[in-house]
Write an enzyme that holds these catalytic residues in place. Structure first.
Site, PDB file in Angstrom:
ATOM      1  N   LYS A 160     -12.044   0.301  -2.632  1.00 10.47           N
ATOM      2  CA  LYS A 160     -10.740  -0.177  -3.099  1.00 10.47           C
ATOM      3  C   LYS A 160      -9.870  -0.357  -1.861  1.00 10.47           C
ATOM      4  O   LYS A 160      -9.542   0.611  -1.167  1.00 10.47           O
ATOM      5  CB  LYS A 160     -10.100   0.809  -4.082  1.00 10.47           C
ATOM      6  CG  LYS A 160      -8.758   0.324  -4.615  1.00 10.47           C
ATOM      7  CD  LYS A 160      -8.259   1.179  -5.776  1.00 10.47           C
ATOM      8  CE  LYS A 160      -6.914   0.659  -6.282  1.00 10.47           C
ATOM      9  NZ  LYS A 160      -6.446   1.363  -7.494  1.00 10.47           N
ATOM     10  N   GLU A 215     -11.083   4.642  -1.135  1.00 12.66           N
ATOM     11  CA  GLU A 215      -9.836   3.893  -1.015  1.00 12.66           C
ATOM     12  C   GLU A 215      -9.097   4.230   0.279  1.00 12.66           C
ATOM     13  O   GLU A 215      -8.138   5.006   0.275  1.00 12.66           O
ATOM     14  CB  GLU A 215      -8.907   4.140  -2.212  1.00 12.66           C
ATOM     15  CG  GLU A 215      -7.661   3.263  -2.177  1.00 12.66           C
ATOM     16  CD  GLU A 215      -6.670   3.574  -3.285  1.00 12.66           C
ATOM     17  OE1 GLU A 215      -5.687   2.825  -3.406  1.00 12.66           O
ATOM     18  OE2 GLU A 215      -6.861   4.555  -4.015  1.00 12.66           O
TER      19      GLU A 215
END
Length: 295
Positions: A213, A176
């Protein structure tokens, strides 16, 4: 669900991944949003007890098991706790939800326009415990503040370095590198980010996969090449501070990207709602996020 079942569920399941991983720093704000004021708890133990009550209520709500939530990201304390008398990971799997664990230990100070992850000195022990608890994957967050090529290269390199350690431990890493949605140069920076990610994906040994993500990009479908890359299991989107409505509207323009929202999922839930009101509110959010994830 075994590992093969969970891999298939995440790879091709129709739905989204719920982010239930607020940790120490973000927990008081999450509780206030839920309607639990600061004077209703004292100390970390009571605070985490209150947030676990909220998460348990979400996980056990009928709408959470309607098949539209395919995964959930947990904080370590949530993994260590129980829901309906079962370890949280098992309670999720019983509902068809694949469990992930947040493994980063917070953000370092900003340098070169980014905030890298702090050293993950607790990672080996946490990965061992996560495997023992039947978790499927992990999630770790760092943040990009500006289109600085050196900073973005460093943040992606760190994410992939740790990601390979996670694969070695037998878990699926969700990388992420969040791009701050308030950054004025985000469109330019996201192009740099995509290029760096592709470079590292192409260098991954055969047989290895990761998840991503990412902030919903300024340019719709910018990440289509990442979604289609054979070494990417799934690309999910963070809400990044957008409301449910804003995040869903932006996500709908990005085909193949599914949601992994926290605020966007939980923003209208309140502690004083009846069980029926709570489930109806949660179900409405689930339906809208799932619809946006099906484009």
């Amino acid at each position: 669900m075994n590992t093969a079942d969970m891999t298939a569920r995440i790879a091709s399941g129709k739905g989204f991944i719920a982010a239930l991983d607020q940790s120490g720093g973000s927990t008081p704000k999450a509780l206030r949003g839920y309607g639990v004021l600061d004077d209703e708890w004292s100390g970390d133990e009571e605070m985490f007890g209150k947030i676990h009550e909220m998460r348990s209520r979400v996980i056990t709500a009928p709408s959470f098991a309607n098949g539209k939530v395919i995964g959930a990201i947990l904080f370590e304390r949530t993994m260590d706790s129980k829901v309906d008398g079962k370890p949280t990971a098992d309670a999720l799997k019983d509902r068809g939800v694949v469990p992930f664990i947040k493994v980063d230990q917070g953000l370092a100070d900003e340098a070169d326009g980014v905030q890298l992850m702090k050293p993950l000195d607790k990672l080996p022990a946490l990965l061992e415990k996560s495997v023992a608890n039947g978790m499927f994957g992990t999630k770790m967050r760092s943040v990009i503040k500006s289109a600085n090529p050196a900073g973005i290269a460093a943040i992606v390199a760190q994410q992939f370095e740790v990601g390979n350690q996670i694969i070695d431990a037998g878990l699926m890493p969700m990388l992420e590198p969040e791009y701050d949605i308030t950054a004025e140069d985000r469109a330019k920076g996201e192009e740099i980010l995509k290029s760096e990610i592709v470079k590292h994906l192409d260098a991954l040994p055969d047989g290895r996969q990761i998840m991503l993500k990412l902030s919903i990009p300024v340019t719709a479908n910018l990440y289509k090449d990442l979604i289609d890359h054979p070494k990417v299991l799934r690309v999910v989107a963070l809400s990044g501070g957008y409301s449910t409505e804003e995040a869903c509207a932006k996500l709908e323009k990005n085909h193949g990207m599914i949601a992994s929202f926290s605020r966007g999922l939980l923003q209208d839930l309140r502690a004083d709602q009846s069980d029926a009101e709570f489930d109806a509110t949660l179900g409405k959010a689930i339906d809208s996020i799932c619809a946006a994830s099906s484009s």
